[in-house]
Structures are given as structure tokens and as C-alpha cells.
Design a protein around this motif. Sequence first.
Motif, PDB file in Angstrom:
ATOM      1  N   ARG A  28      -5.280  -5.287   4.992  1.00 19.48           N
ATOM      2  CA  ARG A  28      -4.491  -4.909   5.029  1.00 19.48           C
ATOM      3  C   ARG A  28      -3.521  -4.065   5.305  1.00 19.48           C
ATOM      4  O   ARG A  28      -3.541  -2.709   5.013  1.00 19.48           O
ATOM      5  N   ILE A  29      -1.458  -4.787   5.293  1.00 13.92           N
ATOM      6  CA  ILE A  29      -1.234  -3.669   6.183  1.00 13.92           C
ATOM      7  C   ILE A  29      -0.120  -3.947   5.379  1.00 13.92           C
ATOM      8  O   ILE A  29       0.848  -4.618   5.157  1.00 13.92           O
ATOM      9  N   TYR A  30       0.564  -2.745   4.865  1.00 11.61           N
ATOM     10  CA  TYR A  30       2.152  -2.268   4.053  1.00 11.61           C
ATOM     11  C   TYR A  30       2.799  -1.159   4.928  1.00 11.61           C
ATOM     12  O   TYR A  30       2.283  -0.104   5.587  1.00 11.61           O
ATOM     13  N   ILE A  31       3.944  -1.444   4.940  1.00 13.99           N
ATOM     14  CA  ILE A  31       5.005  -0.337   6.020  1.00 13.99           C
ATOM     15  C   ILE A  31       6.097  -0.247   5.302  1.00 13.99           C
ATOM     16  O   ILE A  31       6.815  -1.463   4.313  1.00 13.99           O
ATOM     17  N   ASN A  32       6.208   0.857   4.253  1.00 10.00           N
ATOM     18  CA  ASN A  32       7.276   0.844   4.024  1.00 10.00           C
ATOM     19  C   ASN A  32       7.451   0.090   2.165  1.00 10.00           C
ATOM     20  O   ASN A  32       8.687  -0.771   2.053  1.00 10.00           O
ATOM     21  N   PRO A  33       6.256   0.441   1.352  1.00 15.25           N
ATOM     22  CA  PRO A  33       5.942  -0.654   0.910  1.00 15.25           C
ATOM     23  C   PRO A  33       6.781  -0.425  -0.400  1.00 15.25           C
ATOM     24  O   PRO A  33       7.136  -2.156  -1.367  1.00 15.25           O
ATOM     25  N   THR A  34       7.643  -0.087  -0.389  1.00 13.22           N
ATOM     26  CA  THR A  34       8.817   0.503  -1.807  1.00 13.22           C
ATOM     27  C   THR A  34      10.138  -0.155  -1.586  1.00 13.22           C
ATOM     28  O   THR A  34      11.284  -0.591  -1.863  1.00 13.22           O
TER      29      THR A  34
END
Length: 399
Positions: A231-237
Motif C-alpha cells: 500500500r502506498i499513500y501520498i499526502n493521504p489527507t
Amino acid sequence: MKQYLFTSESVTEGHPDKICDQISDAVLDEYLRQDPNARVACEVTITKGIINIMGEITSTVYVDTAQVARDVVLDIGYDDSRFGFDGNTCGVITSIGKQSNDIAQGVNQSLESKNSIMENEMELGAGDQGMMFGYACKETPELMPLPITLSHKLARKLTEVRKEGVLPYLGPDGKSQVTVEYKDDLPVRIDTVIVSSQHSADVNMDRLRNDIIEYVIKSTIPPVLLTKDTRIYINPTGKFVNGGPQADSGLTGRKIIVDTYGGYAKHGGGAFSGKDPTKVDRSATYAARWVAKNVVAANLADKCEIQLAYAIGVARPVSVNIDTYGTNTVQEEIIIDAINQVFDLRPSTIIRQFNLRRPIYRMIASYGHFGRSDLDLPWEKEDRVKELKDRIAEYEVIV
């Protein structure tokens, strides 16, 4: 089969807490550059438009600490109002006194020296009581845990692509986080990668995500560790325009787990930045890493955590203990005995061994104090492996 996940994080040099660490160590460096015997305990806070420098410093020289702070902020990349903080125009408040005479009397001459009948036996006492931990393991070539190693590399790459103009829309503030899956205590794959980066207001979020995956993550993490299930999250907000000191206050010493082993090993609680090497929070923790790394490099264990403890004003550690998590090839009691024979862990000796009275500290204030393959740090040397092996061999012959 034992299976579990472990996570570590890192932050970029533009993170508010890391700005403070770097200013504290830059002040220390400037004092040591002019006065190698300076006693420095410098702490910094930062918030919207203001830097506050405080602490206790005893030295024969004058340092313009406000200018040092501004230079650090500008070098990081806060050089205009685009990202909410400007080293050219921010306010700088200083509140610095001298080291307490009550503390200095114990540091200047150790209890052992005071009790010695030899007049020329002068050595430093520990600058404070406390316990320090060092750690090493065989997960990476640097003998560091994989999660914190990859987190640091991601954070450094994030800064690199910003400063080199590859991704010029990125801001100085940022974070990385890596979750590693282990089976039977061996890392097998990356479960989750998180990267958050400050950016200019006009950048398209899809572009940002694709660029960070391409230029930061894929160029840093070995492909064999990335699977279809990672799983890859970039700037999740979402947007991260408002960052740095404008969005969050910073404080020296608030990222001590980032500085060490990412939570993989214990921490004694003492911060490093802004402290001269008479403070064993710093120098003895470096020595503990040195010892642990040499134990692992000597194949006496696959993992080694060492604890040192000191009393203020006393030179020799009051205790030395190790935990090899059952990976030892020799009895732990024998390893401890060999450590006590091979390593001199008095503050004076550590300072001489590592040449710690020189301005080397700002460059290690970000991206970790250990496992730095990009720097030639003396506590990373595996220079006592032969001596340890020889001591173990002598013991086995006697037995």
C-alpha cells in the motif's frame, strides 16, 4: 512461522522539530569550531515567524547565535514567504546562560580522578546520570533495522529532488513512514509506504502523487520489496500547502526515535542535538552503537542491544548490559566480559576515540545519527571485531 509488521518513520530537514535540532547543532558546531572545549547545552523552539534559542553555554568565544539560526533556516529552504517562513525576516530571541558550577565541578574532574593519588590523572566525569542504548542487527548492510533505514532514505530523497529542482514545487516540510512485514524475524516485503510532502498551492495532486512514487519511492526502495499488495499513500489527507513552523511549532529533541532506531530498540530518553560531547546522552549513545555494531560484525550475535548507565561526575559506567534476543553464538556473560575488556567507555576516552570536539553535528541532525553510509562517522567503524574475537577465543581456551 512468526509473522508480524513493524513501522518506523522519518522526517525531512524542513520539519519544525528537525529545524530546531539543526539550529541547536549548528550553534554547537560554531562554538566547537572556535573553542573545542566549549560546554554547550542549546535548545530551540520555533513557531510562526519566531525562533527562540535558549540554554547554558560556557565558552571563551562569542557566537552570533541568531545569525547561525537564520543561516540554517535559509539553507533548509525557508528563504521567502512562499512556504510560510523566511529566515531573512523571522524574529530571533536568545536566552543563554552559563553551565551551573555545581554540574561543572563533576564534569571537569571525575570522582575517580579526585580519589586518585596521582596528580596527573585528570579525566572528565559523566555530564549527567542516565542510561543509553545502542543497537545493531543484520537486516541491512549498515547493520540497522530495515524500517528506519528505508524511512530515512525516503526523507533524504524527498529533500534531494526538491533541492536539485527535479520536483521544484515541493516544500521543505515532509515525512516518510515504512511498514515492513517480517517472517521468523526476517524482513520479507514492504507492507505500507507513506510519504507526505509540503507543496506549492498550484500543484495538481495527481501529478504530485505520481511524481513522488516515480522519483522518490521507486528510486529508493528495492523493487524486490515492493509487491502488488504494498500500500502506498501520498499526502493521504490531501493538500499540504500550510507546513513548517507556520503550521506547527518545533522543539529540539522531540524526534529522538527518528534519530536512533525508529522504535526498533529501546531508548534511554536523552536527546542528542545541542549537547557537547561531555553530555553522555550524546557521546555514550554513540559509543553504545559502536559496541553493538562490532558485536554483530564479529558474528557474536545477529542482533545486539546494549545498555550503558552513568552517574553524574563518575567516569566509568555503573552498568553494562546486553540483550541479543536469543541470537547469540556465545554466552551473553562472556560477550559482556569481552566488551568490558575491549572498550573503554569513560567519557574522556570516548571523546578522544571519536574526536568529538569538532564541528560535525549539524550534518547528522537530520536523517539519523546511525547507519549513515553517506558519512564517515567514527562510531560506525567495525574496528574492534578482531579484538572481540580474540578475547572470546582466549576465554574458550581457558575454559
